[in-house]
Each structure stands twice: as C-alpha cells, then as structure tokens.
Design a protein around this motif. Sequence first.
Motif, PDB file in Angstrom:
ATOM      1  N   CYS A   1       0.821  -1.220   0.000  1.00 59.10           N
ATOM      2  CA  CYS A   1       0.000   0.000   0.000  1.00 59.10           C
ATOM      3  C   CYS A   1       0.853   1.268   0.000  1.00 59.10           C
ATOM      4  O   CYS A   1       0.588   2.215   0.754  1.00 59.10           O
ATOM      5  CB  CYS A   1      -0.961  -0.003   1.183  1.00 59.10           C
ATOM      6  N   GLY A   2       1.895   1.285  -0.819  1.00 54.32           N
ATOM      7  CA  GLY A   2       2.719   2.479  -0.945  1.00 54.32           C
ATOM      8  C   GLY A   2       3.762   2.663   0.135  1.00 54.32           C
ATOM      9  O   GLY A   2       4.428   3.692   0.191  1.00 54.32           O
ATOM     10  N   LYS A   3       3.902   1.680   0.993  1.00 54.43           N
ATOM     11  CA  LYS A   3       4.896   1.762   2.065  1.00 54.43           C
ATOM     12  C   LYS A   3       5.902   0.631   1.899  1.00 54.43           C
ATOM     13  O   LYS A   3       5.554  -0.442   1.437  1.00 54.43           O
ATOM     14  CB  LYS A   3       4.215   1.647   3.426  1.00 54.43           C
ATOM     15  N   THR A   4       7.151   0.881   2.296  1.00 56.90           N
ATOM     16  CA  THR A   4       8.162  -0.159   2.297  1.00 56.90           C
ATOM     17  C   THR A   4       8.275  -0.701   3.713  1.00 56.90           C
ATOM     18  O   THR A   4       8.476   0.067   4.659  1.00 56.90           O
ATOM     19  CB  THR A   4       9.532   0.380   1.835  1.00 56.90           C
ATOM     20  N   ILE A   5       8.114  -2.002   3.852  1.00 51.86           N
ATOM     21  CA  ILE A   5       8.210  -2.651   5.159  1.00 51.86           C
ATOM     22  C   ILE A   5       9.456  -3.515   5.150  1.00 51.86           C
ATOM     23  O   ILE A   5       9.667  -4.317   4.236  1.00 51.86           O
ATOM     24  CB  ILE A   5       6.964  -3.516   5.441  1.00 51.86           C
ATOM     25  N   ARG A   6      10.308  -3.304   6.156  1.00 49.01           N
ATOM     26  CA  ARG A   6      11.537  -4.088   6.274  1.00 49.01           C
ATOM     27  C   ARG A   6      11.625  -4.693   7.662  1.00 49.01           C
ATOM     28  O   ARG A   6      11.074  -4.160   8.621  1.00 49.01           O
ATOM     29  CB  ARG A   6      12.777  -3.203   6.071  1.00 49.01           C
ATOM     30  N   VAL A   7      12.322  -5.820   7.760  1.00 52.57           N
ATOM     31  CA  VAL A   7      12.647  -6.410   9.059  1.00 52.57           C
ATOM     32  C   VAL A   7      14.156  -6.322   9.198  1.00 52.57           C
ATOM     33  O   VAL A   7      14.894  -6.796   8.343  1.00 52.57           O
ATOM     34  CB  VAL A   7      12.169  -7.883   9.153  1.00 52.57           C
ATOM     35  N   VAL A   8      14.600  -5.662  10.267  1.00 47.85           N
ATOM     36  CA  VAL A   8      16.032  -5.447  10.476  1.00 47.85           C
ATOM     37  C   VAL A   8      16.413  -5.821  11.904  1.00 47.85           C
ATOM     38  O   VAL A   8      15.562  -5.883  12.792  1.00 47.85           O
ATOM     39  CB  VAL A   8      16.433  -3.978  10.187  1.00 47.85           C
ATOM     40  N   ALA A   9      17.700  -6.046  12.104  1.00 49.66           N
ATOM     41  CA  ALA A   9      18.191  -6.321  13.458  1.00 49.66           C
ATOM     42  C   ALA A   9      18.319  -4.999  14.201  1.00 49.66           C
ATOM     43  O   ALA A   9      18.948  -4.059  13.727  1.00 49.66           O
ATOM     44  CB  ALA A   9      19.536  -7.023  13.395  1.00 49.66           C
ATOM     45  N   GLY A  10      17.695  -4.939  15.365  1.00 49.97           N
ATOM     46  CA  GLY A  10      17.775  -3.753  16.209  1.00 49.97           C
ATOM     47  C   GLY A  10      18.473  -4.081  17.509  1.00 49.97           C
ATOM     48  O   GLY A  10      18.859  -5.236  17.747  1.00 49.97           O
TER      49      GLY A  10
ATOM     50  N   LYS B   1      17.299  -4.522  20.381  1.00 49.55           N
ATOM     51  CA  LYS B   1      16.542  -5.442  21.243  1.00 49.55           C
ATOM     52  C   LYS B   1      16.027  -6.653  20.473  1.00 49.55           C
ATOM     53  O   LYS B   1      15.100  -7.317  20.901  1.00 49.55           O
ATOM     54  CB  LYS B   1      15.366  -4.710  21.889  1.00 49.55           C
ATOM     55  N   GLY B   2      16.611  -6.930  19.324  1.00 55.68           N
ATOM     56  CA  GLY B   2      16.161  -8.044  18.500  1.00 55.68           C
ATOM     57  C   GLY B   2      15.608  -7.542  17.178  1.00 55.68           C
ATOM     58  O   GLY B   2      15.814  -6.391  16.805  1.00 55.68           O
ATOM     59  N   LEU B   3      14.892  -8.399  16.472  1.00 56.19           N
ATOM     60  CA  LEU B   3      14.334  -8.003  15.183  1.00 56.19           C
ATOM     61  C   LEU B   3      13.263  -6.940  15.377  1.00 56.19           C
ATOM     62  O   LEU B   3      12.482  -6.986  16.330  1.00 56.19           O
ATOM     63  CB  LEU B   3      13.729  -9.213  14.467  1.00 56.19           C
ATOM     64  N   GLU B   4      13.246  -5.980  14.470  1.00 59.12           N
ATOM     65  CA  GLU B   4      12.221  -4.950  14.512  1.00 59.12           C
ATOM     66  C   GLU B   4      11.743  -4.665  13.100  1.00 59.12           C
ATOM     67  O   GLU B   4      12.467  -4.884  12.128  1.00 59.12           O
ATOM     68  CB  GLU B   4      12.731  -3.672  15.178  1.00 59.12           C
ATOM     69  N   ALA B   5      10.515  -4.206  12.996  1.00 58.20           N
ATOM     70  CA  ALA B   5       9.946  -3.845  11.695  1.00 58.20           C
ATOM     71  C   ALA B   5      10.132  -2.343  11.492  1.00 58.20           C
ATOM     72  O   ALA B   5      10.054  -1.563  12.441  1.00 58.20           O
ATOM     73  CB  ALA B   5       8.472  -4.207  11.647  1.00 58.20           C
ATOM     74  N   ARG B   6      10.390  -1.971  10.248  1.00 56.81           N
ATOM     75  CA  ARG B   6      10.498  -0.555   9.897  1.00 56.81           C
ATOM     76  C   ARG B   6       9.576  -0.279   8.717  1.00 56.81           C
ATOM     77  O   ARG B   6       9.552  -1.024   7.747  1.00 56.81           O
ATOM     78  CB  ARG B   6      11.928  -0.198   9.543  1.00 56.81           C
ATOM     79  N   VAL B   7       8.832   0.785   8.831  1.00 58.44           N
ATOM     80  CA  VAL B   7       7.875   1.169   7.791  1.00 58.44           C
ATOM     81  C   VAL B   7       8.229   2.570   7.329  1.00 58.44           C
ATOM     82  O   VAL B   7       8.302   3.498   8.144  1.00 58.44           O
ATOM     83  CB  VAL B   7       6.428   1.141   8.322  1.00 58.44           C
ATOM     84  N   GLY B   8       8.468   2.728   6.028  1.00 57.77           N
ATOM     85  CA  GLY B   8       8.830   4.034   5.490  1.00 57.77           C
ATOM     86  C   GLY B   8       8.247   4.264   4.112  1.00 57.77           C
ATOM     87  O   GLY B   8       7.686   3.354   3.498  1.00 57.77           O
ATOM     88  N   GLN B   9       8.389   5.489   3.633  1.00 58.45           N
ATOM     89  CA  GLN B   9       7.874   5.854   2.306  1.00 58.45           C
ATOM     90  C   GLN B   9       8.893   6.698   1.540  1.00 58.45           C
ATOM     91  O   GLN B   9       8.574   7.745   1.004  1.00 58.45           O
ATOM     92  CB  GLN B   9       6.553   6.616   2.454  1.00 58.45           C
ATOM     93  N   LYS B  10      10.109   6.210   1.475  1.00 52.90           N
ATOM     94  CA  LYS B  10      11.166   6.948   0.788  1.00 52.90           C
ATOM     95  C   LYS B  10      10.808   7.212  -0.670  1.00 52.90           C
ATOM     96  O   LYS B  10      10.932   8.344  -1.151  1.00 52.90           O
ATOM     97  CB  LYS B  10      12.479   6.173   0.881  1.00 52.90           C
ATOM     98  N   ASP B  11      10.375   6.184  -1.394  1.00 52.80           N
ATOM     99  CA  ASP B  11      10.059   6.352  -2.810  1.00 52.80           C
ATOM    100  C   ASP B  11       8.942   7.369  -3.011  1.00 52.80           C
ATOM    101  O   ASP B  11       9.003   8.217  -3.904  1.00 52.80           O
ATOM    102  CB  ASP B  11       9.679   5.015  -3.448  1.00 52.80           C
ATOM    103  N   TYR B  12       7.909   7.290  -2.177  1.00 52.14           N
ATOM    104  CA  TYR B  12       6.797   8.238  -2.269  1.00 52.14           C
ATOM    105  C   TYR B  12       7.295   9.655  -1.977  1.00 52.14           C
ATOM    106  O   TYR B  12       6.954  10.604  -2.676  1.00 52.14           O
ATOM    107  CB  TYR B  12       5.688   7.858  -1.288  1.00 52.14           C
TER     108      TYR B  12
END
Length: 199
Positions: free
Chosen positions: A53-62, A64-75
Amino acid sequence: NKMIAMLCVHVDDILVISDGGVVSVAVVKALHERWPFGTWESVSSRPQGSEYCGKTIRVVAGPKGLEARVGQKDYSLGRVNTIPVSQEKRELTDEATAVEKAEFKSAVGSFHWLATQSRPDINVYSNMLQKCQAGTMLADVKEANRLTREIAQTVEVDVRVIPMSGEFAVCLWSDSALYNAWAEPIEDDIALKNERAQG
C-alpha cells in the motif's frame, strides 16, 4: 491468550504479520495454499523490504532483536514536489496564483498521506497547512515548500516497531487547541498567521 499473528487487508492487498513460531508459520502456509493468487513475499527474507500500500516494510536487526520498519522513501522522493513560485515581487500576505493554489492543494494531500502512513513527525505542519487551502497566501506556499525540503532531507525516517516484553504503560497527552489558535508562530520559520490557522 497470546497473539501470534495479525492479518491486514486493504482492497486486494494482504499483509500477514506473525511471531515466526511453528503455529503462525503453519497458519500463513494454510492461507497461502487457500488463496495462492498474486505474489507472496516474506519480508524478513528481503533486505530491501517489501511494498505494501505504498509503504516499504523491512525487518532489520535492532538493539533489542528483530524490529519492523515502515517508510515511504520512494513516495517522498517521487510525489512530494516543490511548488514553483512566481518570481514577481510580492508580499507574503499576497494571494497565491491559480497555479500555486492548485499545486498547494496537491502538496497538502501528499503531506497528509505521509503524515498518516509513516511520518507522524510532520502531522502538525500537515494539519496547519490543510487549514490554509481557502484563500492560500504566498506565505502558505513558501511554508509548504519548506516542509517539502525537510521531507526530502529526512526520507530515511521510518516508523520503528520494536519488540517489547513485560509490563508497560502507554501514556498520551494531547491538546487539540494548541495548534488551532496560537498567538505567535510556533517557530521563527513558520509563516502561517494566527488568523489563517483559525480559518
């Protein structure tokens, strides 16, 4: 009594978020087998993330463990554009040109979409600029351009969803009147005037 997965549906796009455990993996597999249409991607196996839906969702190591990141760089880079401003000598309180007004409305829509989807940090400015759509002044157009530049400089800003455990509390404070009726600009670079904010 523990949530292991969440299903999000938007028109014909489906997003499944799970804890990666045996039960949730089996549920996701069953969903995929029942509805095998389209492309199914595992976000955690794609370093660049997946689009939803126009957002980039990534799973990265943070930390405190794995975390999700949601961004809209391209938009942010492709749809949030600076409004061309007429170069004739004008006062900040002068009415915007017809072209500037049309571009201003488009910019305000772009700001609102970003603010509600992945950039809560621009909510106040988005809200204030929405109130300036009737009788848009040159000052409003310039403020929209300032916010556009700020967004362009911070396209890497993401919403972070981090793991949490144990007991915790969420505390919120809000004052809806604060940004509806200020006597002076909140910051020196804000050109919006008090009477415009109340309109």
